[in-house]
Design an enzyme around this catalytic site. Structure first.
Site, mmCIF file in Angstrom:
data_model
loop_
_atom_site.group_PDB
_atom_site.id
_atom_site.type_symbol
_atom_site.label_atom_id
_atom_site.label_comp_id
_atom_site.label_asym_id
_atom_site.label_seq_id
_atom_site.Cartn_x
_atom_site.Cartn_y
_atom_site.Cartn_z
ATOM 1 N N SER A 140 1.742 -16.210 16.236
ATOM 2 C CA SER A 140 2.922 -15.455 15.779
ATOM 3 C C SER A 140 3.431 -16.151 14.522
ATOM 4 C CB SER A 140 4.003 -15.530 16.861
ATOM 5 O OG SER A 140 5.267 -15.168 16.357
ATOM 6 N N TYR A 153 9.373 -19.500 23.271
ATOM 7 C CA TYR A 153 8.393 -18.703 22.524
ATOM 8 C C TYR A 153 7.958 -19.449 21.270
ATOM 9 C CZ TYR A 153 6.074 -14.591 20.576
ATOM 10 O OH TYR A 153 5.133 -13.726 20.076
HETATM 11 P P1 NAP Z 1 3.177 -6.718 25.170
HETATM 12 O O1 NAP Z 1 3.055 -5.294 24.823
HETATM 13 O O2 NAP Z 1 4.319 -7.177 25.977
HETATM 14 O O3 NAP Z 1 1.789 -7.157 25.859
HETATM 15 C C1 NAP Z 1 1.655 -8.419 26.452
HETATM 16 C C2 NAP Z 1 0.356 -8.419 27.216
HETATM 17 O O4 NAP Z 1 0.210 -9.695 27.850
HETATM 18 C C3 NAP Z 1 0.294 -7.364 28.293
HETATM 19 O O5 NAP Z 1 -0.993 -6.801 28.342
HETATM 20 C C4 NAP Z 1 0.564 -8.162 29.562
HETATM 21 O O6 NAP Z 1 -0.067 -7.516 30.642
HETATM 22 C C5 NAP Z 1 -0.126 -9.471 29.210
HETATM 23 N N1 NAP Z 1 0.293 -10.590 30.023
HETATM 24 C C6 NAP Z 1 1.525 -11.168 30.103
HETATM 25 N N2 NAP Z 1 1.508 -12.146 30.997
HETATM 26 C C7 NAP Z 1 0.253 -12.215 31.498
HETATM 27 C C8 NAP Z 1 -0.379 -13.020 32.477
HETATM 28 N N3 NAP Z 1 0.282 -13.999 33.131
HETATM 29 N N4 NAP Z 1 -1.688 -12.799 32.752
HETATM 30 C C9 NAP Z 1 -2.374 -11.817 32.111
HETATM 31 N N5 NAP Z 1 -1.827 -11.021 31.180
HETATM 32 C C10 NAP Z 1 -0.519 -11.224 30.880
HETATM 33 O O7 NAP Z 1 3.208 -7.607 23.853
HETATM 34 P P2 NAP Z 1 2.373 -7.555 22.490
HETATM 35 O O8 NAP Z 1 3.361 -7.410 21.425
HETATM 36 O O9 NAP Z 1 1.227 -6.639 22.589
HETATM 37 O O10 NAP Z 1 1.893 -9.072 22.465
HETATM 38 C C11 NAP Z 1 0.521 -9.461 22.524
HETATM 39 C C12 NAP Z 1 0.418 -10.870 21.945
HETATM 40 O O11 NAP Z 1 0.789 -10.820 20.566
HETATM 41 C C13 NAP Z 1 1.356 -11.870 22.599
HETATM 42 O O12 NAP Z 1 0.724 -13.117 22.677
HETATM 43 C C14 NAP Z 1 2.518 -11.935 21.640
HETATM 44 O O13 NAP Z 1 3.204 -13.159 21.726
HETATM 45 C C15 NAP Z 1 1.787 -11.783 20.327
HETATM 46 N N6 NAP Z 1 2.642 -11.355 19.227
HETATM 47 C C16 NAP Z 1 3.297 -10.167 19.256
HETATM 48 C C17 NAP Z 1 4.080 -9.798 18.166
HETATM 49 C C18 NAP Z 1 4.838 -8.507 18.107
HETATM 50 O O14 NAP Z 1 5.632 -8.328 17.189
HETATM 51 N N7 NAP Z 1 4.635 -7.571 19.032
HETATM 52 C C19 NAP Z 1 4.200 -10.653 17.062
HETATM 53 C C20 NAP Z 1 3.516 -11.864 17.068
HETATM 54 C C21 NAP Z 1 2.728 -12.197 18.146
HETATM 55 P P3 NAP Z 1 0.471 -7.491 32.149
HETATM 56 O O15 NAP Z 1 1.955 -7.482 32.102
HETATM 57 O O16 NAP Z 1 -0.161 -6.243 32.672
HETATM 58 O O17 NAP Z 1 -0.090 -8.718 32.766
#
Ligand code: NAP
Length: 251
Positions: A140, A153
C-alpha cells in the site's frame, strides 16, 4: 509464440492468490487466468457468484498455517508446481474503542504481515523444488507514508515492504523472486466508506496526479509483470500503482 507472449504470457504457470473473494485479489486472480495461468484463489468466504469463471476457489484463513499448507500441498500434487503466490489478503479495521486498539493492531498485523510471511515460507518449498517462483505482496502507499487512525495497517504494510526485501535476500538463491505492488486508493469494499463520502472521495481524488481513484483492474498489469518472465531479473522491489499519489509534492 510471439515475443510479447514469451515475456508476459503465463501459460503453463500455476498461481495461488489469497484474498481472492473480492476486490483487488479477485481481479488479480481473473487477470492471471486471462494471461494463461492456472489459478487457485483463496479466502475465508464461500466462493462468490461474481468470482471469475475458470479460476479454482478454495476457502481458507491465511492465518491458519495448516489450512494454507493443505491447499499448497494439494495444488502441488495435482499440478506439479506453484510458480506464483500473491498475498492480497488484507484487513483495514476502522477505529473503535480505546480498549480495542491493541487487539485491532495485533489482528491487522496477523493478517497483513505475519500470515504473509507464513504463506511465503509454505509456498517457497514447492517453488524451490520446481526451480523457482515469484512471491508478490500487495502492500500500500501506507507502507511508505503515515496515515491517521490506523497504526496497525500502516505498520503492517511498512513491515510487509521490508519483508519483501528480507525474503528477496533469503529466497534469491532458490530463484524465488519477491516483490511488492503498492496500490494507492482503489475502490473496493475496504475503501467503500471513503469512496462514498463526498468530501473524502474528492480529497483522495485530488491528491493523485491522474485525478481519479484507482480501480482494481489498475493493479493487475503490475502483478502480471511480476509473475511473468518479463520481470525475471527483478526482485526485492516495489511497484507503486497509485496514480502519482506518492510522487506529488505540493498538496
Ligand atoms: P477487500 O475488498 O476488503 O478484500 C480483502 C480480501 O482479503 C478479501 O478477499 C478477504 O476475503 C481477504 N481476507 C481478509 N482476511 C483474510 C484471512 N484471514 N484469510 C484469507 N483471506 C482474507 O480489500 P481490497 O481493497 O481488495 O484489498 C486487497 C489488498 O490490497 C489488501 O491487502 C489491502 O490492504 C490492499 N490495498 C488495498 C487498497 C485499496 O485502496 N483498496 C490500497 C492499497 C492496498 P474473506 O473476507 O472472504 O476472507
Amino acid at each position: 509464440m510471439s515475443f510479447i507472449e514469451s515475456l508476459f504470457g503465463l501459460a503453463g504457470k500455476v498461481a495461488l492468490v489469497s484474498g481472492a473473494s473480492r476486490g483487488i485479489g479477485s481481479t488479480i486472480a481473473g487477470g492471471l487466468e486471462q494471461a494463461g495461468a492456472r489459478v487457485v484463489g483463496v479466502a475465508r468466504s464461500p466462493r462468490p457468484l461474481s468470482f471469475p469463471e475458470g479460476v479454482e476457489y478454495r476457502q481458507a484463513d491465511v492465518c491458519d498455517g495448516s489450512q494454507v499448507r493443505e491447499i499448497v500441498e494439494d495444488v502441488f500434487e495435482r499440478f506439479g508446481r506453484i510458480d506464483v503466490y500473491v498475498h492480497a489478503a488484507g484487513i483495514s479495521l476502522q477505529p473503535t474503542t480505546p480498549d480495542r486498539q491493541l487487539a485491532d493492531f495485533a489482528q491487522t498485523v496477523d493478517v497483513n504481515l505475519k500470515a504473509a510471511y507464513a504463506c511465503a515460507v509454505i509456498v517457497a518449498e514447492p517453488m524451490r523444488r520446481a526451480g523457482g517462483g515469484s512471491v508478490i505482496y500487495i502492500t500500500s502507499i501506507g507502507s511508505m507514508l503515515g496515515f491517521p487512525d490506523n497504526p496497525g495497517y500502516v505498520a503492517s504494510k511498512g513491515g510487509l515492504r521490508m519483508l519483501t526485501r528480507a525474503l528477496a535476500v533469503d529466497f534469491g538463491k532458490h530463484n524465488i523472486r519477491v516483490n511488492a505492488v503498492a496500490p494507492g486508493y482503489v475502490r473496493t469494499a475496504m475503501t467503500e466508506a471513503s469512496f462514498t463520502d463526498p468530501l473524502l472521495h474528492e480529497q483522495r481524488r485530488r491528491h493523485t496526479l491522474l485525478g481519479r481513484w484507482g480501480e482494481a483492474a489498475d493493479v493487475v498489469g503490475a502483478v502480471i509483470f511480476l509473475a511473468s518472465a518479463a520481470s525475471s531479473y527483478v526482485t526485492g522491489q516495489d511497484i507503486v500503482v497509485d496514480g502519482g499519489w506518492t510522487a506529488k509534492g505540493l498538496v
